[in-house]
Scaffold this active site. Structure first.
Site: not given
Ligand SMILES: *Cc1c(COP(=O)(O)O)cnc(C)c1O
Length: 397
Positions: A186
């Site tokens: 992210k």
């Molecule tokens: C990455 C992501 C998540 C989940 O996050 P994690 O930290 O990997 O559990 C949820 N929603 C979206 C849109 C994502 O891209």
């Protein structure tokens, strides 16, 4: 997008503060921690940056969504409306509470279509969860109106669009809850982690206690704390929070780099008449994490996707053929393949998937390509990439 691309001395310094004291946990051990409270500092920084009253750090973005739902009292048999185009985490987080994910069509914003949302509301609907996919956002005014008219909770998943704004407000600060992921890919990473954002003090208290076994966090003797209600362990570690703290302070820098790289690629692709771009709702400013565009149809898009790969252009996704982000490939959900028995409410609640018609979403995802915008590219590299992308796509038109 990935913040890890620019991991460096600032991140190492914050982590070293934690390593020197050895207090890897966010709660307690006051005397040993040399005054370092990285999780608390990161929560404060998120509150300031994303303009919310409360930020609760947790172990993942998936956990953040489950905690937001639990904090609002959503559980067994309740329906939560979510888009057909998102990460699998969205339905996982809903189903963990025994609630029912109700998948509805997207529009050319690549996020929830408000008209489709209206049609999906039943007496069991409790919440609407737009997912701000690929750096841009849902039409939040329209969704807010629907929530107000039907007494529903609005939960924004801004995991892929942290740093974007809608009508001057950061995404995640507009609904009853914002949820974001700090996982490794992210824009702001903590390695693993997530956050629940809210302006509601009761929801904030629920998220705080629920994510730590129901602990009330009163006083400074953890063993003596009471448990007003049941919870689980979704804590973030102090080490992860330290990385996130260094990264949140770089969010503006990261968004600026993305905007610069995005603009070079977009200006180049805009010269191809067959290409159109996703709609950004009025008043929206993207985080520029992705450049998302449409080609005329599925066949052309498959060819363009292959041509991009053959020409060495990585990280351009044709989600129609992708495992993770679109309903078409979620066979494990459609077949309800779980390791454990699920409730009859969930079984009944998901029967609609056997006959649901997602041809409107199909038509959009079929012709969409979304390209990740990286932080580490030099200007030369972006310009070269733009030229190669244009040539590759023109070659198949
Ligand atoms: C990455 C992501 C998540 C989940 O996050 P994690 O930290 O990997 O559990 C949820 N929603 C979206 C849109 C994502 O891209």
């Amino acid at each position: 997008m990935p913040g890890f691309e620019l991991f460096g001395d600032k991140e190492r310094k914050e982590v070293n503060d934690v390593l020197e004291s050895g207090v890897l946990m966010r709660y307690g051990f006051d005397a040993m921690r040399n005054g370092h409270w990285k999780a608390k500092e990161l929560e404060q920084a998120l509150q300031d940056k994303l303009q919310v009253q409360h930020a609760q750090l947790v172990s993942s973005g998936t956990a953040a969504v489950s905690i937001a739902l639990a904090a609002a009292g959503i559980g067994a048999g309740d329906e939560v409306i979510m888009p057909t185009f998102t990460f699998v985490a969205s339905f996982e987080a809903i189903m963990m509470l025994g609630a029912v994910p109700v998948l509805v069509d997207i529009d050319d914003t690549l996020t929830l279509n408000p008209e489709a949302v209206k049609k999906a509301i039943t007496p069991n609907t409790k919440a609407i969860m737009p997912v701000h996919m690929c750096g841009s956002m849902a039409n939040l005014d329209a969704l807010k109106d629907i929530c107000n008219a039907n007494d529903l909770i609005l939960i924004e998943d801004s995991s892929q669009a942290t740093g974007a704004t809608y009508k001057g407000k950061p995404l995640g600060s507009i609904g009853d809850f914002g949820c974001l992921s700090l996982d490794f890919v992210k824009i702001i990473t903590a390695g693993e982690g997530g956050a629940v954002l809210t302006n509601n003090p009761k929801y904030a208290m629920h998220a705080d206690h629920y994510s730590d076994h129901g602990h009330d966090h009163k006083g400074n003797d953890r063993g003596a704390e009471t448990h007003p209600f049941l919870g689980y362990n979704f804590r973030i570690s102090e080490l992860h929070a330290a990385v996130g703290l260094a990264q949140i302070n770089r969010l503006d820098e990261f968004v600026a780099i993305q905007k610069k790289n995005y603009t070079i690629l977009r200006d180049a692709l805009a010269q191809i008449p067959e290409i159109t771009f996703r709609t950004v709702p009025d008043g929206g400013v993207e985080s520029y994490s992705f450049l998302s565009f449409f080609l005329p149809d599925l066949e052309t898009t498959r060819k363009a996707s292959a041509a991009l790969k053959e020409n060495g252009i990585d990280a351009c996704f044709h989600y129609y053929d992708n495992q993770w982000h679109y309903i078409r490939k979620w066979q494990h959900l459609k077949d309800l393949k779980t390791l454990y028995p699920v409730s009859q409410e969930v079984k009944n609640g998901l029967k609609y998937l056997e006959t649901a018609d997602y041809s409107k979403s199909d038509a959009l995802i079929a012709k969409n390509i979304s390209c990740l915008i990286k932080l580490s590219w030099t200007e030369e590299e972006v310009k070269m990439r733009a030229e190669k992308m244009v040539a590759a796509i023109k070659s198949i038109l």
